[in-house]
Motif scaffolding. Structure first.
Motif, PDB file in Angstrom:
ATOM      1  N   SER A 233       0.825  -1.210   0.000  1.00 50.62           N
ATOM      2  CA  SER A 233       0.000   0.000   0.000  1.00 50.62           C
ATOM      3  C   SER A 233       0.860   1.260   0.000  1.00 50.62           C
ATOM      4  CB  SER A 233      -0.923   0.002   1.223  1.00 50.62           C
ATOM      5  OG  SER A 233      -1.822  -1.081   1.187  1.00 50.62           O
ATOM      6  N   ALA A 234       1.906   1.240   0.821  1.00 50.27           N
ATOM      7  CA  ALA A 234       2.780   2.408   0.912  1.00 50.27           C
ATOM      8  C   ALA A 234       3.503   2.661  -0.404  1.00 50.27           C
ATOM      9  CB  ALA A 234       3.787   2.212   2.044  1.00 50.27           C
ATOM     10  N   LEU A 235       3.996   1.594  -1.024  1.00 54.90           N
ATOM     11  CA  LEU A 235       4.727   1.761  -2.280  1.00 54.90           C
ATOM     12  C   LEU A 235       3.816   2.266  -3.387  1.00 54.90           C
ATOM     13  CD1 LEU A 235       7.294   1.477  -3.939  1.00 54.90           C
ATOM     14  CD2 LEU A 235       6.698  -0.923  -4.333  1.00 54.90           C
ATOM     15  N   GLU A 236       2.631   1.696  -3.493  1.00 54.04           N
ATOM     16  CA  GLU A 236       1.696   2.141  -4.530  1.00 54.04           C
ATOM     17  C   GLU A 236       1.364   3.621  -4.357  1.00 54.04           C
ATOM     18  OE1 GLU A 236      -2.789   1.222  -6.300  1.00 54.04           O
ATOM     19  OE2 GLU A 236      -2.095   0.239  -4.468  1.00 54.04           O
ATOM     20  N   ALA A 237       1.083   4.016  -3.118  1.00 55.89           N
ATOM     21  CA  ALA A 237       0.751   5.416  -2.861  1.00 55.89           C
ATOM     22  C   ALA A 237       1.920   6.336  -3.178  1.00 55.89           C
ATOM     23  CB  ALA A 237       0.326   5.582  -1.404  1.00 55.89           C
ATOM     24  N   ALA A 238       3.133   5.889  -2.870  1.00 56.71           N
ATOM     25  CA  ALA A 238       4.318   6.714  -3.125  1.00 56.71           C
ATOM     26  C   ALA A 238       4.540   6.916  -4.617  1.00 56.71           C
ATOM     27  CB  ALA A 238       5.542   6.067  -2.491  1.00 56.71           C
ATOM     28  N   ILE A 239       4.380   5.851  -5.394  1.00 57.84           N
ATOM     29  CA  ILE A 239       4.583   5.962  -6.841  1.00 57.84           C
ATOM     30  C   ILE A 239       3.544   6.902  -7.461  1.00 57.84           C
ATOM     31  CG2 ILE A 239       4.520   4.679  -9.018  1.00 57.84           C
ATOM     32  CD1 ILE A 239       5.699   2.288  -7.499  1.00 57.84           C
ATOM     33  N   LYS A 240       2.313   6.851  -6.937  1.00 53.43           N
ATOM     34  CA  LYS A 240       1.275   7.756  -7.434  1.00 53.43           C
ATOM     35  C   LYS A 240       1.558   9.202  -7.033  1.00 53.43           C
ATOM     36  CE  LYS A 240      -2.537   4.407  -7.553  1.00 53.43           C
ATOM     37  NZ  LYS A 240      -3.829   4.000  -6.925  1.00 53.43           N
ATOM     38  N   ALA A 241       2.020   9.382  -5.799  1.00 52.01           N
ATOM     39  CA  ALA A 241       2.265  10.740  -5.304  1.00 52.01           C
ATOM     40  C   ALA A 241       3.528  11.350  -5.903  1.00 52.01           C
ATOM     41  CB  ALA A 241       2.370  10.725  -3.781  1.00 52.01           C
ATOM     42  N   TYR A 242       4.524  10.494  -6.157  1.00 49.65           N
ATOM     43  CA  TYR A 242       5.812  10.972  -6.676  1.00 49.65           C
ATOM     44  C   TYR A 242       6.194  10.138  -7.901  1.00 49.65           C
ATOM     45  CZ  TYR A 242       5.960  12.739  -1.867  1.00 49.65           C
ATOM     46  OH  TYR A 242       5.662  13.338  -0.675  1.00 49.65           O
ATOM     47  N   PRO A 243       5.599  10.412  -9.044  1.00 45.18           N
ATOM     48  CA  PRO A 243       5.858   9.596 -10.237  1.00 45.18           C
ATOM     49  C   PRO A 243       7.306   9.650 -10.714  1.00 45.18           C
ATOM     50  CG  PRO A 243       4.565  11.555 -10.783  1.00 45.18           C
ATOM     51  CD  PRO A 243       4.593  11.463  -9.296  1.00 45.18           C
ATOM     52  N   GLN A 244       8.086  10.595 -10.191  1.00 41.04           N
ATOM     53  CA  GLN A 244       9.492  10.666 -10.594  1.00 41.04           C
ATOM     54  C   GLN A 244      10.341   9.582  -9.927  1.00 41.04           C
ATOM     55  OE1 GLN A 244       7.970  12.718  -8.472  1.00 41.04           O
ATOM     56  NE2 GLN A 244       9.386  13.814  -7.098  1.00 41.04           N
ATOM     57  N   ILE A 245       9.816   8.901  -8.912  1.00 40.47           N
ATOM     58  CA  ILE A 245      10.577   7.844  -8.242  1.00 40.47           C
ATOM     59  C   ILE A 245      10.894   6.732  -9.240  1.00 40.47           C
ATOM     60  CG2 ILE A 245      10.478   6.006  -6.506  1.00 40.47           C
ATOM     61  CD1 ILE A 245       8.803   7.864  -4.763  1.00 40.47           C
ATOM     62  N   GLY A 257      10.018  -8.579  -2.200  1.00 41.11           N
ATOM     63  CA  GLY A 257       9.298  -9.144  -3.335  1.00 41.11           C
ATOM     64  C   GLY A 257       8.037  -8.383  -3.686  1.00 41.11           C
ATOM     65  N   VAL A 258       7.435  -7.737  -2.696  1.00 40.77           N
ATOM     66  CA  VAL A 258       6.231  -6.940  -2.926  1.00 40.77           C
ATOM     67  C   VAL A 258       6.527  -5.788  -3.880  1.00 40.77           C
ATOM     68  CG1 VAL A 258       4.630  -5.335  -1.807  1.00 40.77           C
ATOM     69  CG2 VAL A 258       5.119  -7.534  -0.750  1.00 40.77           C
ATOM     70  N   GLY A 259       7.739  -5.255  -3.795  1.00 42.44           N
ATOM     71  CA  GLY A 259       8.097  -4.141  -4.663  1.00 42.44           C
ATOM     72  C   GLY A 259       8.002  -4.503  -6.129  1.00 42.44           C
ATOM     73  N   VAL A 260       8.472  -5.697  -6.463  1.00 39.34           N
ATOM     74  CA  VAL A 260       8.385  -6.168  -7.847  1.00 39.34           C
ATOM     75  C   VAL A 260       6.927  -6.337  -8.256  1.00 39.34           C
ATOM     76  CG1 VAL A 260       8.916  -8.090  -9.396  1.00 39.34           C
ATOM     77  CG2 VAL A 260      10.645  -7.277  -7.779  1.00 39.34           C
ATOM     78  N   ASP A 261       6.121  -6.932  -7.375  1.00 38.91           N
ATOM     79  CA  ASP A 261       4.710  -7.169  -7.691  1.00 38.91           C
ATOM     80  C   ASP A 261       3.961  -5.860  -7.936  1.00 38.91           C
ATOM     81  OD1 ASP A 261       5.163  -9.866  -7.368  1.00 38.91           O
ATOM     82  OD2 ASP A 261       4.465  -9.910  -5.286  1.00 38.91           O
ATOM     83  N   VAL A 262       4.181  -4.878  -7.068  1.00 36.70           N
ATOM     84  CA  VAL A 262       3.490  -3.595  -7.205  1.00 36.70           C
ATOM     85  C   VAL A 262       3.924  -2.884  -8.487  1.00 36.70           C
ATOM     86  CG1 VAL A 262       3.234  -1.280  -6.220  1.00 36.70           C
ATOM     87  CG2 VAL A 262       3.100  -3.292  -4.738  1.00 36.70           C
ATOM     88  N   ALA A 263       5.224  -2.874  -8.741  1.00 40.66           N
ATOM     89  CA  ALA A 263       5.723  -2.213  -9.946  1.00 40.66           C
ATOM     90  C   ALA A 263       5.163  -2.869 -11.207  1.00 40.66           C
ATOM     91  CB  ALA A 263       7.249  -2.239  -9.964  1.00 40.66           C
ATOM     92  N   LYS A 264       5.013  -4.193 -11.182  1.00 42.11           N
ATOM     93  CA  LYS A 264       4.407  -4.905 -12.311  1.00 42.11           C
ATOM     94  C   LYS A 264       2.963  -4.461 -12.506  1.00 42.11           C
ATOM     95  CE  LYS A 264       6.771  -9.413 -12.414  1.00 42.11           C
ATOM     96  NZ  LYS A 264       6.557 -10.860 -12.122  1.00 42.11           N
ATOM     97  N   GLU A 265       2.195  -4.487 -11.427  1.00 37.91           N
ATOM     98  CA  GLU A 265       0.772  -4.153 -11.504  1.00 37.91           C
ATOM     99  C   GLU A 265       0.552  -2.723 -11.981  1.00 37.91           C
ATOM    100  OE1 GLU A 265      -1.291  -4.974  -7.888  1.00 37.91           O
ATOM    101  OE2 GLU A 265      -0.562  -7.031  -7.755  1.00 37.91           O
ATOM    102  N   MET A 266       1.475  -1.833 -11.615  1.00 37.33           N
ATOM    103  CA  MET A 266       1.328  -0.431 -12.000  1.00 37.33           C
ATOM    104  C   MET A 266       1.954  -0.132 -13.360  1.00 37.33           C
ATOM    105  SD  MET A 266       1.922   1.479  -8.323  1.00 37.33           S
ATOM    106  CE  MET A 266       1.236   3.041  -8.915  1.00 37.33           C
ATOM    107  N   GLY A 267       2.566  -1.156 -13.967  1.00 33.88           N
ATOM    108  CA  GLY A 267       3.135  -0.994 -15.299  1.00 33.88           C
ATOM    109  C   GLY A 267       4.390  -0.153 -15.360  1.00 33.88           C
ATOM    110  N   VAL A 268       5.154  -0.103 -14.241  1.00 36.47           N
ATOM    111  CA  VAL A 268       6.354   0.742 -14.222  1.00 36.47           C
ATOM    112  C   VAL A 268       7.638  -0.059 -14.019  1.00 36.47           C
ATOM    113  CG1 VAL A 268       5.057   2.724 -13.358  1.00 36.47           C
ATOM    114  CG2 VAL A 268       6.176   1.179 -11.724  1.00 36.47           C
ATOM    115  N   LEU A 269       7.540  -1.388 -13.962  1.00 39.15           N
ATOM    116  CA  LEU A 269       8.706  -2.200 -13.615  1.00 39.15           C
ATOM    117  C   LEU A 269       9.873  -1.987 -14.573  1.00 39.15           C
ATOM    118  CD1 LEU A 269       9.897  -4.300 -11.711  1.00 39.15           C
ATOM    119  CD2 LEU A 269       8.970  -6.090 -13.191  1.00 39.15           C
TER     120      LEU A 269
END
Length: 356
Positions: A233-245, A257-269
């Motif tokens: 939840s924290a990672l998803e919110a951070a990527i949305k709030a700060y797309p430059q990350i 491992g959650v980081g990879v999963d979230v980045a995949k789901e958000m299409g930014v991996l």
């Protein structure tokens, strides 16, 4: 998947981990108190060597370790301790606390001290909370070896085998700069704001970037509580709030491992670097697939094996280092399937001199 970006930030200074935070941070494991006792004897030795190292009473040395082998780095450490005890023909007992809490650990360590083992390996991460137990060991004359943490008062231990956290932070900054041409927008994922070693790593990383790599910016620091849902939840919110990350650096190994999963789901991996800590099997496999960028593996092999060897040398009156920086190795796409020899290379196994 949705979440609220936590408002809590990591302070510039780090203190000892409180028992409240430790309870809140880590999962309580409802497992029976486990004692694994192994008396190992190295093969191919003479009859004198096979007898093993003895204490003042002429008994085979009995070494104990208090640890949480259900977590990958501590599993590595305990297996290395077992190997060393086998090599030296001495007894090894692993004491696993019933619960993954500070109180549970201290209770188990206290029990170990009262069982009169010849020496005990422990990780004193909370400087204040550990002091009364360390005093008990000193009073009873039980030799202790500190692993992973460099305790402020070295007099409680016959040796300390630790990670140079400042060196870790600086090396991480150098490695990222080399890979990115000195330009990145970084998110740190920590357990909590007051975990001393994580605070040091993060702050040294920031100081190194400020001095050498001004285009590497730390955008935010979030806290996982070693909980996969919280981390996601924290990672998803951070990527949305700060797309430059474009880079997320984990300082705890349970939720990488959650980081990879979230980045995949958000299409930014494809444009996002997930950097872990230590070598959970899923993270190593992810690096091999080209998903996670890499992970900084702390040398728990050296901590475990040389911790036992220090005890043997203590009883046989041989010289040994009182303080050892065990080191950190970057595992990435270039070495993900052959890094283990690198971890064992600096370990002073039986018959090999300690590294200087």
């Amino acid at each position: 998947m949705s979440g609220i970006l936590p408002g809590k930030r990591a302070s510039k200074e780090g203190g000892a981990m409180s028992s409240t935070n430790w309870k809140r941070t880590l999962l309580v494991v409802a497992a029976l108190f486990t004692i694994v006792s192994i008396a190992g004897f190295a093969t191919g030795q003479t009859s004198t060597e096979t007898k093993g190292v003895v204490n003042a009473k002429g008994q085979i040395l009995s070494v104990a370790a208090v640890d949480f082998p259900q977590f990958q780095p501590y599993k590595v450490r305990t297996e290395s301790e077992k190997k060393a005890c086998d090599d030296y023909g001495i007894k090894y007992t692993l004491l696993q606390p019933q619960q993954v809490t500070l109180e549970g650990y201290l209770e188990t360590l206290t029990n170990a001290i009262n069982q009169n083992f010849d020496a005990i390996l422990c990780e004193p991460w909370d400087y204040t909370a550990f002091k009364p137990v360390l005093e008990l060991a000193k009073k009873k004359g039980v030799p202790l070896v500190a692993v992973h943490q460099k305790y402020p008062d070295a007099s409680y231990f016959i040796s300390m085998l630790y990670i140079d956290n400042a060196g870790y932070g600086g090396s991480a900054a150098d490695a990222l700069a080399k890979a990115t041409g000195g330009k990145a927008n970084v998110l740190f994922m920590m357990t909590q704001a007051d975990i001393p070693n994580q605070v040091i790593i993060r702050n040294t990383f920031m100081d190194t970037c400020k001095a050498k790599y001004p285009n590497i910016k730390v955008v935010d620091t979030l806290f996982t509580n070693v909980n996969t849902v919280t981390a996601a939840s924290a990672l998803e919110a951070a990527i949305k709030a700060y797309p430059q990350i474009d880079t997320a650096i984990w300082l705890e190994g349970a939720t990488v491992g959650v980081g990879v999963d979230v980045a995949k789901e958000m299409g930014v991996l494809s444009k996002f670097r997930v950097i872990g800590v230590d070598d959970p099997p899923d993270v190593i496999a992810s690096i091999g697939k080209g998903e996670a960028w890499g992970t900084f593996v702390q040398n728990f092999w050296k901590q475990g094996y040389e911790g036992v060897r220090n005890i043997v040398d203590y009883y046989t009156k041989q010289p040994f280092p009182k303080e050892t920086d065990c080191g950190v190795v970057l595992v990435d796409k270039s070495n993900w399937n052959n890094y283990l020899p690198t971890m064992w290379a600096p370990v002073a196994i039986k018959g090999k001199a300690y590294s200087k």
